[in-house]
Enzyme design. Sequence first.
Site, mmCIF file in Angstrom:
data_model
loop_
_atom_site.group_PDB
_atom_site.id
_atom_site.type_symbol
_atom_site.label_atom_id
_atom_site.label_comp_id
_atom_site.label_asym_id
_atom_site.label_seq_id
_atom_site.Cartn_x
_atom_site.Cartn_y
_atom_site.Cartn_z
ATOM 1 N N SER A 126 0.834 -1.209 0.000
ATOM 2 C CA SER A 126 0.000 0.000 0.000
ATOM 3 C C SER A 126 0.861 1.248 0.000
ATOM 4 O O SER A 126 1.970 1.269 0.552
ATOM 5 C CB SER A 126 -0.870 -0.032 1.257
ATOM 6 N N TYR A 151 -1.624 -1.374 11.157
ATOM 7 C CA TYR A 151 -1.945 -1.900 9.823
ATOM 8 C C TYR A 151 -0.849 -1.496 8.827
ATOM 9 O O TYR A 151 -0.298 -2.327 8.103
ATOM 10 C CB TYR A 151 -3.310 -1.378 9.342
ATOM 11 N N LYS A 155 2.267 -3.739 6.517
ATOM 12 C CA LYS A 155 2.635 -3.676 5.091
ATOM 13 C C LYS A 155 4.144 -3.413 4.956
ATOM 14 O O LYS A 155 4.820 -4.014 4.127
ATOM 15 C CB LYS A 155 1.839 -2.573 4.380
HETATM 16 C C1 UD1 Z 1 -7.264 4.448 3.701
HETATM 17 C C2 UD1 Z 1 -6.319 3.871 4.724
HETATM 18 C C3 UD1 Z 1 -5.115 3.316 4.023
HETATM 19 C C4 UD1 Z 1 -5.530 2.294 2.973
HETATM 20 C C5 UD1 Z 1 -6.496 2.973 1.998
HETATM 21 C C6 UD1 Z 1 -7.026 1.975 1.000
HETATM 22 C C7 UD1 Z 1 -6.738 5.299 6.685
HETATM 23 C C8 UD1 Z 1 -6.169 6.330 7.605
HETATM 24 N N1 UD1 Z 1 -5.945 4.897 5.672
HETATM 25 O O1 UD1 Z 1 -6.612 5.531 3.125
HETATM 26 O O2 UD1 Z 1 -4.255 2.723 4.956
HETATM 27 O O3 UD1 Z 1 -4.404 1.830 2.290
HETATM 28 O O4 UD1 Z 1 -7.596 3.498 2.709
HETATM 29 O O5 UD1 Z 1 -7.933 2.560 0.142
HETATM 30 O O6 UD1 Z 1 -7.847 4.856 6.853
HETATM 31 N N2 UD1 Z 1 -13.130 10.736 3.589
HETATM 32 C C9 UD1 Z 1 -14.146 11.598 3.928
HETATM 33 N N3 UD1 Z 1 -15.280 11.065 4.453
HETATM 34 C C10 UD1 Z 1 -15.452 9.719 4.661
HETATM 35 C C11 UD1 Z 1 -14.406 8.851 4.294
HETATM 36 C C12 UD1 Z 1 -13.246 9.397 3.771
HETATM 37 O O7 UD1 Z 1 -14.042 12.811 3.781
HETATM 38 O O8 UD1 Z 1 -16.514 9.303 5.143
HETATM 39 C C13 UD1 Z 1 -11.897 11.303 3.009
HETATM 40 C C14 UD1 Z 1 -10.657 11.030 3.840
HETATM 41 O O9 UD1 Z 1 -10.466 12.042 4.795
HETATM 42 C C15 UD1 Z 1 -9.581 11.021 2.748
HETATM 43 C C16 UD1 Z 1 -10.305 10.514 1.496
HETATM 44 O O10 UD1 Z 1 -11.694 10.670 1.769
HETATM 45 O O11 UD1 Z 1 -9.159 12.324 2.489
HETATM 46 C C17 UD1 Z 1 -10.022 9.041 1.237
HETATM 47 O O12 UD1 Z 1 -10.271 8.318 2.429
HETATM 48 P P1 UD1 Z 1 -10.217 6.714 2.475
HETATM 49 O O13 UD1 Z 1 -11.078 6.160 1.401
HETATM 50 O O14 UD1 Z 1 -10.506 6.302 3.881
HETATM 51 O O15 UD1 Z 1 -8.722 6.374 2.068
HETATM 52 P P2 UD1 Z 1 -7.338 6.846 2.742
HETATM 53 O O16 UD1 Z 1 -7.563 7.632 3.958
HETATM 54 O O17 UD1 Z 1 -6.523 7.460 1.668
#
Ligand code: UD1
Length: 339
Positions: A126, A151, A155
């Site tokens: 990842s 987690y 990795k």
């Molecule tokens: C997450 C994991 C990462 C994993 C990746 C796989 C965390 C901290 N990291 O990353 O380890 O490899 O998924 O896809 O969880 N967001 C919102 N509202 C929501 C959900 C997300 O605003 O309800 C935003 C988050 O703040 C972020 C973006 O959407 O900026 C993407 O979030 P997410 O899909 O959870 O992925 P990552 O945080 O990049």
Amino acid sequence: MKKILVTGGLGYIGSHVVVELQSSGFEVVIIDDLSNSSLDVLDGIFDITGVRPIFEKIDLKEKELVIDFFKRHSDIDGVIHFAAAKAVGESVDDPLKYYENNISSLVYILKALQDFKSTKFVFSSSCTVYGQADELPITENAPVKEAESPYGNTKKIGEQMIKDLCNCNDSFAAIALRYFNPIGGHSSAKIGELPIGVPQNLVPFVTQTAIGIRKELSIFGKDYPTPDGTCIRDYIHVVDLAKAHIVALNRLFDEKKSNHYEVFNIGTGKGSSVLEVVNAFMRVTGVNLNYCFTDRRCGDIVSAYADTIKANTVLGWKARLSLEDALASAWKWEKSLQN
Ligand code: UD1
């Protein structure tokens, strides 16, 4: 016909990889413990490819079962390893579960590969290993940072273990693929992402809100140092991502190309903000999405997107599908779950 073991092959990414493997003429054996997946996925794979892969329900933490599996399948030509727990928050609350699940099982499977002389290994890693990189886009040479969560650490440790094994064993060759943010599903809507409980990732939360399961999407933070104030990620269509595994596997089988141990970023190279994803979703689906802005989520990085030059030139793989394609497929999948 080469026989490939896919651990965690009934999971979100694993199932899409199984489809691509079968469509490319590989025979597939799946091991999955069903802790975060369902047997119904086998039907989806069959509906798409017309082939039902061999399936064994095995918990890879059971060392004896792993050895027994390889005794019965001593003709495995290569392994793609997905089986792992992946909830970042849960890993903070229960780190040992993550070390046991993700590290012990990896040790057992690598040990079995060594003993049974199956030597081609693709590891599901990842972009989390980069943390908040100092430079964007992120190249494979960017320093691997101290992990933000157990987690993420699994990795990082997993990659190191595989590299160590490659270093001491000339016949063992492995590729670690560092995924950016996989989203979407197969165009048939026969397989897709099946989050348990409240989705933590953006796109499943978006589709569940759009269909009415959730009232409102919270966008975590609107004051980040980005053009629209929301975080930026590299969202990669899961089908493009799946195809990268076939290319990686073929590279390992090609004596002229295989390079012992390599890592590749698997992303599109394009960063999209949370707001851009939300707006693209509404544009592509015609559905109005309820959303609000809330506080930043603890542990979120500001911006991450891949430098894909190495994957494009050395691996010979490139993402073909767009953010819009991915969001449309995620929406089709979400709607199919209601029927
Ligand atoms: C997450 C994991 C990462 C994993 C990746 C796989 C965390 C901290 N990291 O990353 O380890 O490899 O998924 O896809 O969880 N967001 C919102 N509202 C929501 C959900 C997300 O605003 O309800 C935003 C988050 O703040 C972020 C973006 O959407 O900026 C993407 O979030 P997410 O899909 O959870 O992925 P990552 O945080 O990049």
